[in-house]
Structures are given as structure tokens and as C-alpha cells.
Write an enzyme that holds these catalytic residues in place. Structure first.
Site, PDB file in Angstrom:
ATOM      1  CB  SER A  57      18.389  -6.683  29.454  1.00  0.00           C
ATOM      2  OG  SER A  57      19.328  -7.737  29.480  1.00  0.00           O
ATOM      3  CG  HIS A  62      14.451  -4.335  29.578  1.00  0.00           C
ATOM      4  ND1 HIS A  62      14.925  -3.412  30.468  1.00  0.00           N
ATOM      5  CD2 HIS A  62      15.087  -5.506  29.863  1.00  0.00           C
ATOM      6  CE1 HIS A  62      15.826  -3.984  31.251  1.00  0.00           C
ATOM      7  NE2 HIS A  62      15.928  -5.255  30.916  1.00  0.00           N
ATOM      8  CE  LYS A  97      14.576  -4.952  34.619  1.00  0.00           C
ATOM      9  NZ  LYS A  97      14.843  -6.338  34.342  1.00  0.00           N
TER      10      LYS A  97
HETATM   11  C1  PLP Z   1      15.585  -7.402  34.922  1.00  0.00           C
HETATM   12  C2  PLP Z   1      15.354  -8.624  34.116  1.00  0.00           C
HETATM   13  C3  PLP Z   1      14.905  -9.803  34.712  1.00  0.00           C
HETATM   14  C4  PLP Z   1      14.854  -9.979  36.208  1.00  0.00           C
HETATM   15  O1  PLP Z   1      13.762  -9.350  36.767  1.00  0.00           O
HETATM   16  P1  PLP Z   1      13.776  -9.037  38.332  1.00  0.00           P
HETATM   17  O2  PLP Z   1      12.362  -8.815  38.674  1.00  0.00           O
HETATM   18  O3  PLP Z   1      14.629  -7.822  38.475  1.00  0.00           O
HETATM   19  O4  PLP Z   1      14.371 -10.226  39.014  1.00  0.00           O
HETATM   20  C5  PLP Z   1      14.563 -10.852  33.902  1.00  0.00           C
HETATM   21  N1  PLP Z   1      14.688 -10.776  32.556  1.00  0.00           N
HETATM   22  C6  PLP Z   1      15.165  -9.673  31.948  1.00  0.00           C
HETATM   23  C7  PLP Z   1      15.268  -9.646  30.466  1.00  0.00           C
HETATM   24  C8  PLP Z   1      15.511  -8.568  32.710  1.00  0.00           C
HETATM   25  O5  PLP Z   1      16.018  -7.493  32.119  1.00  0.00           O
END
Ligand code: PLP
Length: 380
Positions: free
Chosen positions: A179, A207, A238
Site C-alpha cells: 500500500s 489495492h 478503494k
Molecule cells: C486500506 C487497507 C486495508 C484496510 O481496509 P479498510 O476497509 O479501509 O479498513 C487493509 N489492507 C490494506 C493493504 C489496505 O491498504
């Protein structure tokens, strides 16, 4: 009154380290532009990679379901919070991932905590990439299993650790797309190592879903390892442009999570309207290939322009294109100067990233236009 804890020292230290976090108030929906303090900014730090978060079809689906189901789901999934929208979304996500079943979670953070805790515990062992997302690290630590980190994206380092491991069950956990760096885990190599050592592979592709692979099936689809990743996590906040998360896998895996994953059982279900909006986004994400194509062309344009100017880019083919700066104060100052010039790009500092690797985390979206990328490179 004297306080039982001294909170001020840690806050002052964080400030002094240039690591103090502050929130900007947004006055416009997520998208190409942000509006902060009345100033219009080009937004280069969101995760709305396909430009779906404010899509009229998603908004319409949300409103329609809110008329039908109200705003709150009223209870957890196991009590009485599970609607036909949730159910339909789970079935369609399972089909999208090519797996028997999928299970919705209220956030990705909770999905990761829940899966890891449901699968392993005391007497087991968990192996995590050094640069895994905080929720995976926290899930591993909270599980009570023996916790080890292997070198970033390094299958041989993992193999060496697995070779010396006892542990009844062995779970290997990795981000799909990392990320904060934007690079992709070497899934086939990791799967080889897991198969040699009877370990399970869990991939969090927060992602990658919607972005990578011909149909947006994420890094397991792009690397053609669908059948070799038994535990697959995706998030909906996302590229999907909504909110929530899911786990896809076998019928037994999903039943295990329903019975044993505490962050699934003891939390309020996602609102039905969010599930309805996500059904609309899944349909768009599968049909509208042009979004992925446009995103790829934005990435290519950015990388080409940045390379011509001699910027040090990280090795990323995804919409996450960080510019490594190093010192926390420098990254912060650059982010503030870019803000003055009309760009919203956040400075990502430790502990989110390792010491000495503060960076501008630039993210690209299908909502951007070629001239936005030109302006960004010019200003950088
Ligand atoms: C954003 C993210 C999460 C968390 O997801 P949310 O739904 O925002 O809690 C988990 N793992 C990764 C790799 C992320 O980038």
C-alpha cells in the site's frame, strides 16, 4: 487535577519529530479535485482508483436501498442485520473471484483481524512480509501465534523461516499490492514455498482488486495464481469506491469465519445501502474496461514524465507511485508547498513507513486527465 497518564509528552515528541498527523476538512466528494478551505486542489492522494466513489449510478443505488432499508443495518449479520443486498453482493463477489463463497466484513481492518484470528492461535505460526499493512501485522500479533516477519517480497527469506518452524498450522500473509510502495508480491514464488512447507497463503489485495488483471480480478488474476491462494481478502473502499471488505474462499473457510471470526460476529453489519451501491460498482468495474485502460495510461504518462526529469521513482506499475524523500520534515515541507500550488498529496512518514523513508505517496486515478499529470510533473 493531576492526570493518571501523561499524554502530553508523547504528543510533544510526535510534533517535534515532524510526525504529527492532522486532518483536512474536505468540502467536495472524493474525485479528481478536492476542495479544502475553499481552495480547489488536484487530488493525488486518494484510493478511488477507478473514479467510482461519486458515480451517479452508485449514488442512485445507495439512495434506492436507503429508501427501502433505511440508513443503519440495525444489528450484526448473525443477529438480524443481513439483507438480500448483502447476500447478493456476497454471491457476486464470490463469482467475481472464481471461488465458492465470499463473506462481507464491515472494514478491511476487521476482515484481516478476523481471518487471522479465526485460522490460527497459540501453538501455530504466522509469517508476514515486513511491509504488510498494519491490519495484517496487528491480526498476526493478536492471534497469539508465533509471529515472524520475512524480507519484503522475498520468497527465499520466507522459505528459510518456514524450514526452521515448528508450529501446528502455518499461515503466510502478504499484501497483494503493497500500500505504501505500490509494488506487487511475487505470488507464484510465495505459493511454491507455501506448498513445499504445507503452509496456507493469505493475500490482502486491497489495492489490486478492480485495478489489476484483465477483468479487474486483482493480483491473483494478473499472476494467474487463483487456485493457489486459499485465503483472499479484498476491500471495497478503494477501487470499488464504497466501503467495507470481503474474504473469498472455500465453503469451509467462510463457515469457519462465520462461526469463529470475532470481528465478524461482534460488529454491526455494513448498511444495506452500501452493499447495494457496491453491487452497482462491481457491475461498472467489470464492464467498463476503459477505466482500467485510462488508469494505465495515466500511470505510463506519469512514469515517463518523471523519468525524463530524473525523479527517483519506486519500482511500481500500479496507481501507487511514491516519490521517496527520506527525512520526515522534508516530505512534510514538500507536501505543504504542493498544497500551496494546488495539489493534494500527503507526506507519509514513520511509523506508517520505515525510518528514513518518508515519501510523497502519489496516487493516480481514472478520474485524472492527461493535463493533470503534466501539471503535477511540472510542479514537482
Ligand atoms: C486500506 C487497507 C486495508 C484496510 O481496509 P479498510 O476497509 O479501509 O479498513 C487493509 N489492507 C490494506 C493493504 C489496505 O491498504
Amino acid at each position: 487535577m493531576t492526570q493518571p497518564f501523561d499524554l502530553s509528552a508523547a504528543l510533544a515528541e510526535r510534533r517535534q519529530q515532524q510526525r504529527y498527523r492532522q486532518r483536512l476538512q474536505q468540502q467536495a466528494p472524493a474525485g479528481r479535485e478536492a476542495l479544502v478551505n475553499g481552495q480547489r486542489l488536484l487530488n493525488f492522494c486518494g484510493n478511488d482508483y477507478l473514479g467510482l466513489a461519486n458515480h451517479p449510478q452508485l449514488v442512485a443505488a445507495f439512495k434506492k436501498a436507503a429508501d427501502e432499508f433505511g440508513v443503519g443495518s440495525g444489528a450484526s449479520h448473525l443477529v438480524c442485520g443481513h439483507s438480500h443486498y448483502h447476500h447478493a453482493l456476497e454471491e457476486q463477489l464470490a463469482e467475481f473471484c472464481g471461488r465458492p463463497r465470499a463473506l462481507l466484513f464491515s472494514t478491511g481492518y476487521m476482515a484481516n483481524l478476523g481471518v487471522i484470528q479465526a485460522l490460527i492461535g497459540k501453538g501455530d505460526a504466522v509469517f508476514e512480509d515486513r511491509l504488510n499493512h498494519a491490519s495484517l501485522i496487528d491480526g498476526g500479533l493478536a492471534s497469539g501465534a508465533r509471529f515472524r516477519r520475512y524480507q519484503h517480497a522475498h520468497a527465499a527469506s520466507l522459505a528459510a523461516q518456514l524450514a526452521g518452524a515448528d508450529g501446528r498450522r502455518k499461515l503466510v500473509v502478504t499484501d497483494g499490492v503493497f500500500s505504501m510502495d505500490g509494488d506487487v508480491a511475487p505470488l507464484a514464488e510465495l505459493a511454491d514455498v507455501c506448498e513445499q512447507h504445507q503452509a496456507w497463503l493469505m493475500v490482502d489485495d486491497a489495492h489490486g482488486f478492480g485495478v489489476l488483471g484483465e477483468q479487474g480480478g486483482g493480483c491473483v488474476a494478473a499472476q494467474r495464481v487463483q487456485a493457489r491462494v486459499p485465503v483472499l481478502v479484498g476491500t471495497l473502499g478503494k477501487a470499488f469506491g464504497t466501503f467495507g471488505a470481503f474474504v473469498a474462499g472455500s465453503d469451509e473457510l467462510i463457515e469457519t469465519l462465520i462461526q469463529f471470526a470475532r470481528p465478524y460476529i461482534y460488529t454491526t453489519a455494513l448498511p444495506a445501502a452500501v452493499a447495494a451501491a457496491t453491487l452497482a460498482s462491481l457491475a461498472l468495474l467489470r464492464e467498463e474496461h476503459w477505466r482500467r485502460e485510462k488508469l494505465q495510461s495515466m500511470i505510463a504518462q506519469f512514469r515517463q514524465g518523471a523519468a525524463q526529469r530524473g525523479f527517483q521513482l519506486m519500482d511500481s506499475a500500479t496507481p501507487i507511485q511514491p516519490l521517496l524523500i527520506g527525512e520526515d520534515g522534508d516530505a512534510l515541507a514538500l507536501s505543504q508547498r504542493l498544497l500551496q500550488r494546488g495539489f493534494l498529496i500527503s507526506a507519509i512518514r514513520p511509523p506508517t513507513v520505515p525510518e528514513g523513508t518518508a515519501r510523497l505517496r502519489i496516487t493516480l486515478s481514472a478520474a485524472h486527465e492527461p493535463e493533470d499529470i503534466d501539471r503535477l510533473i511540472e510542479s514537482l
